[in-house]
Design a protein around this motif. Structure first.
Motif, PDB file in Angstrom:
ATOM      1  N   VAL A  81      -3.504  11.037   4.976  1.00 57.56           N
ATOM      2  CA  VAL A  81      -4.957  10.770   4.917  1.00 57.56           C
ATOM      3  C   VAL A  81      -5.721  11.925   5.564  1.00 57.56           C
ATOM      4  O   VAL A  81      -6.766  12.357   5.054  1.00 57.56           O
ATOM      5  CB  VAL A  81      -5.284   9.417   5.603  1.00 57.56           C
ATOM      6  CG1 VAL A  81      -6.791   9.244   5.765  1.00 57.56           C
ATOM      7  CG2 VAL A  81      -4.708   8.274   4.809  1.00 57.56           C
ATOM      8  N   GLU A  82      -5.196  12.411   6.672  1.00 59.22           N
ATOM      9  CA  GLU A  82      -5.829  13.565   7.328  1.00 59.22           C
ATOM     10  C   GLU A  82      -5.836  14.769   6.405  1.00 59.22           C
ATOM     11  O   GLU A  82      -6.836  15.471   6.285  1.00 59.22           O
ATOM     12  CB  GLU A  82      -5.101  13.896   8.628  1.00 59.22           C
ATOM     13  CG  GLU A  82      -5.515  12.992   9.782  1.00 59.22           C
ATOM     14  CD  GLU A  82      -4.622  13.187  11.007  1.00 59.22           C
ATOM     15  OE1 GLU A  82      -3.662  13.994  10.939  1.00 59.22           O
ATOM     16  OE2 GLU A  82      -4.861  12.516  12.019  1.00 59.22           O
ATOM     17  N   LEU A  85       1.415   8.048   6.627  1.00 57.14           N
ATOM     18  CA  LEU A  85       0.118   7.742   6.004  1.00 57.14           C
ATOM     19  C   LEU A  85      -1.018   8.462   6.730  1.00 57.14           C
ATOM     20  O   LEU A  85      -1.924   9.037   6.088  1.00 57.14           O
ATOM     21  CB  LEU A  85      -0.108   6.223   6.032  1.00 57.14           C
ATOM     22  CG  LEU A  85      -1.360   5.708   5.337  1.00 57.14           C
ATOM     23  CD1 LEU A  85      -1.309   6.028   3.838  1.00 57.14           C
ATOM     24  CD2 LEU A  85      -1.504   4.199   5.523  1.00 57.14           C
ATOM     25  N   ARG A  86      -0.957   8.445   8.061  1.00 51.81           N
ATOM     26  CA  ARG A  86      -1.992   9.137   8.848  1.00 51.81           C
ATOM     27  C   ARG A  86      -2.023  10.613   8.492  1.00 51.81           C
ATOM     28  O   ARG A  86      -3.103  11.196   8.269  1.00 51.81           O
ATOM     29  CB  ARG A  86      -1.700   8.944  10.335  1.00 51.81           C
ATOM     30  CG  ARG A  86      -2.839   9.422  11.230  1.00 51.81           C
ATOM     31  CD  ARG A  86      -2.647   8.990  12.662  1.00 51.81           C
ATOM     32  NE  ARG A  86      -1.360   9.350  13.204  1.00 51.81           N
ATOM     33  CZ  ARG A  86      -0.435   8.477  13.621  1.00 51.81           C
ATOM     34  NH1 ARG A  86      -0.656   7.176  13.528  1.00 51.81           N
ATOM     35  NH2 ARG A  86       0.697   8.895  14.127  1.00 51.81           N
ATOM     36  N   ARG A 141       3.314   4.505   9.133  1.00 52.27           N
ATOM     37  CA  ARG A 141       1.997   4.778   9.724  1.00 52.27           C
ATOM     38  C   ARG A 141       1.816   6.276   9.983  1.00 52.27           C
ATOM     39  O   ARG A 141       0.738   6.851   9.713  1.00 52.27           O
ATOM     40  CB  ARG A 141       1.838   3.997  11.018  1.00 52.27           C
ATOM     41  CG  ARG A 141       1.438   2.566  10.725  1.00 52.27           C
ATOM     42  CD  ARG A 141       1.121   1.805  11.980  1.00 52.27           C
ATOM     43  NE  ARG A 141       0.718   0.455  11.665  1.00 52.27           N
ATOM     44  CZ  ARG A 141       0.930  -0.573  12.459  1.00 52.27           C
ATOM     45  NH1 ARG A 141       1.580  -0.429  13.585  1.00 52.27           N
ATOM     46  NH2 ARG A 141       0.506  -1.762  12.116  1.00 52.27           N
ATOM     47  N   VAL A 154      -7.253   5.877   0.622  1.00 54.50           N
ATOM     48  CA  VAL A 154      -6.232   5.374   1.553  1.00 54.50           C
ATOM     49  C   VAL A 154      -5.200   4.527   0.791  1.00 54.50           C
ATOM     50  O   VAL A 154      -3.981   4.687   0.998  1.00 54.50           O
ATOM     51  CB  VAL A 154      -6.891   4.549   2.679  1.00 54.50           C
ATOM     52  CG1 VAL A 154      -5.828   3.910   3.555  1.00 54.50           C
ATOM     53  CG2 VAL A 154      -7.811   5.425   3.517  1.00 54.50           C
ATOM     54  N   LEU A 155      -5.681   3.654  -0.090  1.00 53.92           N
ATOM     55  CA  LEU A 155      -4.742   2.807  -0.845  1.00 53.92           C
ATOM     56  C   LEU A 155      -3.886   3.634  -1.798  1.00 53.92           C
ATOM     57  O   LEU A 155      -2.723   3.313  -2.032  1.00 53.92           O
ATOM     58  CB  LEU A 155      -5.509   1.727  -1.614  1.00 53.92           C
ATOM     59  CG  LEU A 155      -6.182   0.664  -0.721  1.00 53.92           C
ATOM     60  CD1 LEU A 155      -7.059  -0.259  -1.539  1.00 53.92           C
ATOM     61  CD2 LEU A 155      -5.138  -0.141   0.035  1.00 53.92           C
ATOM     62  N   ILE A 186      -1.216   4.954   0.326  1.00 53.67           N
ATOM     63  CA  ILE A 186      -0.231   3.875   0.609  1.00 53.67           C
ATOM     64  C   ILE A 186       0.712   3.703  -0.585  1.00 53.67           C
ATOM     65  O   ILE A 186       1.921   3.541  -0.414  1.00 53.67           O
ATOM     66  CB  ILE A 186      -0.959   2.546   0.937  1.00 53.67           C
ATOM     67  CG1 ILE A 186      -1.674   2.633   2.286  1.00 53.67           C
ATOM     68  CG2 ILE A 186       0.015   1.364   0.942  1.00 53.67           C
ATOM     69  CD1 ILE A 186      -2.554   1.433   2.614  1.00 53.67           C
ATOM     70  N   SER A 202      -8.460  14.296   3.803  1.00 58.29           N
ATOM     71  CA  SER A 202      -9.814  14.456   4.324  1.00 58.29           C
ATOM     72  C   SER A 202     -10.173  15.931   4.422  1.00 58.29           C
ATOM     73  O   SER A 202     -11.286  16.347   4.113  1.00 58.29           O
ATOM     74  CB  SER A 202      -9.946  13.831   5.694  1.00 58.29           C
ATOM     75  OG  SER A 202      -9.422  12.545   5.678  1.00 58.29           O
ATOM     76  N   ARG A 227     -13.347   5.858  -0.080  1.00 53.94           N
ATOM     77  CA  ARG A 227     -12.429   5.953   1.067  1.00 53.94           C
ATOM     78  C   ARG A 227     -11.251   4.973   0.899  1.00 53.94           C
ATOM     79  O   ARG A 227     -10.101   5.334   1.108  1.00 53.94           O
ATOM     80  CB  ARG A 227     -13.182   5.636   2.366  1.00 53.94           C
ATOM     81  CG  ARG A 227     -13.904   6.824   2.962  1.00 53.94           C
ATOM     82  CD  ARG A 227     -14.091   6.629   4.466  1.00 53.94           C
ATOM     83  NE  ARG A 227     -14.774   5.394   4.809  1.00 53.94           N
ATOM     84  CZ  ARG A 227     -16.095   5.273   4.914  1.00 53.94           C
ATOM     85  NH1 ARG A 227     -16.874   6.316   4.696  1.00 53.94           N
ATOM     86  NH2 ARG A 227     -16.649   4.131   5.245  1.00 53.94           N
TER      87      ARG A 227
END
Lengths: 185, 201
Positions: free
Chosen positions: A178-179, A174-175, A171, A124-125, A128, A182, A120
């Motif tokens: 990431v979504e 990135l959100r 933000r 995420v990184l 980023i 996923s 995870r």
């Protein structure tokens, strides 16, 4: 170096001569913060420590003009930030990927949970890292939660409102990513 | 908070909570002390070395160059004089000439002018001025120069009424002198003849 000091150094005749700065005290106060700043860019404990050492060597070289530094905290973070970016430029992307998350995964978790956590974190990184540079820089500095928007703006040489806007966009982007990531997993 | 936001917060928290290894501060301070020691040693060597002594070294070199130039010019001058000995006799012609004047003034009262001139042409070891040129030249002492016409006239004027000259030129005195000499001659031989006769007897 001159550009680093450019905005933070004040002319000594413009203000009363402050007392001499104790370098040992500076090391004790700021070494952890500087390590985190460098580590957020490099993701390598040893390299981040090297950067911190380099920061204080530079401070020592400019010890005679330390009393003219207005904001020591911002000045030190800015040196560490720029040195870390220099180190990162010399680093191959593969090296960066290899050390991604190795030092970040919690050691107190069970093995399977640690692996999942590590995956995870890597995801995420990785997202980023794929953010636009300005957004990424603002996000990483704000993640430390030790620097306010004005300080981040001083470190990056931007206005405070620009930092706020960049942080908001970073933000959100990135959100979203990431979504997306996923869902595909 | 959505799942994505949780993941992001967790990742950023990991970045935020990263801790340096133990002893980082000590290593930093040791590194600083080492750097300070190196700089101190470097400053010491710089102070001892060429940086602070550069002006003095440059001045010394300039002095040495000037000295060398002076010695070279001196040697060159000496070499030039050695290779051309006639030059010095011309250059120092003033000194022998003045010496001749002295000699003439000393000798002339007892000798007629006709006798003085050949004597002046003989080389004299007159005291020379203590100059480097005169001392180092192989042509030392310089040959005497002939008197000028004016010098000869001066000599004649100075010795016009010498007693010997007057004696030679005055016939009466010359005759008296000759008579006195004859008398002395005869007297001498007369004495000798009388003594010889007495011895024979």
């Amino acid at each position: 170096m001159a550009s680093i000091e450019g905005c933070s150094l004040a002319l000594s005749f413009m203000e009363d001569a402050p007392p001499a700065v104790d370098l040992t005290e500076l090391v004790g106060t700021y070494s952890t913060l500087l390590f985190r700043v460098a580590n957020s860019v490099l993701r390598s404990r040893t390299e981040a420590e090297d950067v911190v050492q380099e920061v204080f060597l530079r401070v020592w070289e400019h010890r005679k003009s330390l009393s003219a530094v207005r904001d020591m905290r911002v000045w030190l973070v800015r040196i560490a930030w720029n040195l870390a970016l220099d180190h990162k430029r010399r680093k191959r992307p593969a090296q960066l990927e290899q050390t991604f998350g190795n030092s970040l995964a919690s050691a107190c978790l069970p093995a399977d949970a640690a692996i999942e956590e590590d995956q995870r974190l890597r995801a995420v990184l990785g997202e980023i890292e794929r953010l636009p540079k300005a957004e990424r820089h603002v996000l990483l500095l704000s993640a430390l939660e030790e620097l306010g928007n004005s300080e981040i703006a001083a470190v990056l040489g931007r206005t405070e409102s620009a930092v706020r806007a960049l942080l908001f966009r970073a933000r959100a982007r990135l959100r979203e990513r990431v979504e997306k990531g996923s869902k595909f997993r | 908070m959505s799942d994505a936001e949780k993941k992001i917060a967790a990742a950023l928290a990991r970045l935020r909570e990263a801790e340096p290894s133990a002893g980082l501060e000590r290593r930093i301070l040791e590194g600083l002390a080492e750097r300070e020691r190196r700089v101190t040693v470097a400053r010491w060597y710089n102070w001892r070395g060429t940086r602070s002594w550069r002006p003095a070294i440059a001045l010394s070199l300039a002095c040495a160059l000037l000295l060398a130039a002076g010695v070279t010019s001196f040697l060159f001058e000496s070499g030039r004089i050695d290779s051309h000995p006639r030059t010095i006799s011309r250059q120092s012609a003033g000194a022998p000439q003045s010496a001749h004047h002295k000699i003439v003034s000393q000798v002339s009262p007892i000798q007629p002018p006709g006798v003085i001139l050949p004597v002046l042409r003989k080389p004299h070891h007159t005291p020379q001025p203590n100059t480097k040129d005169a001392a180092s030249g192989p042509g030392f002492p310089a040959p005497p120069l002939p008197l000028t016409e004016q010098e000869r006239l001066l000599l004649r004027l100075a010795h016009r009424n010498d007693p010997q000259v007057r004696t030679i030129l005055n016939p009466e005195q010359r005759a008296a002198e000759a008579a006195r000499a004859t008398e002395q001659f005869q007297q001498f031989f007369a004495i000798n003849a009388a003594e010889m006769r007495r011895q024979l007897e």
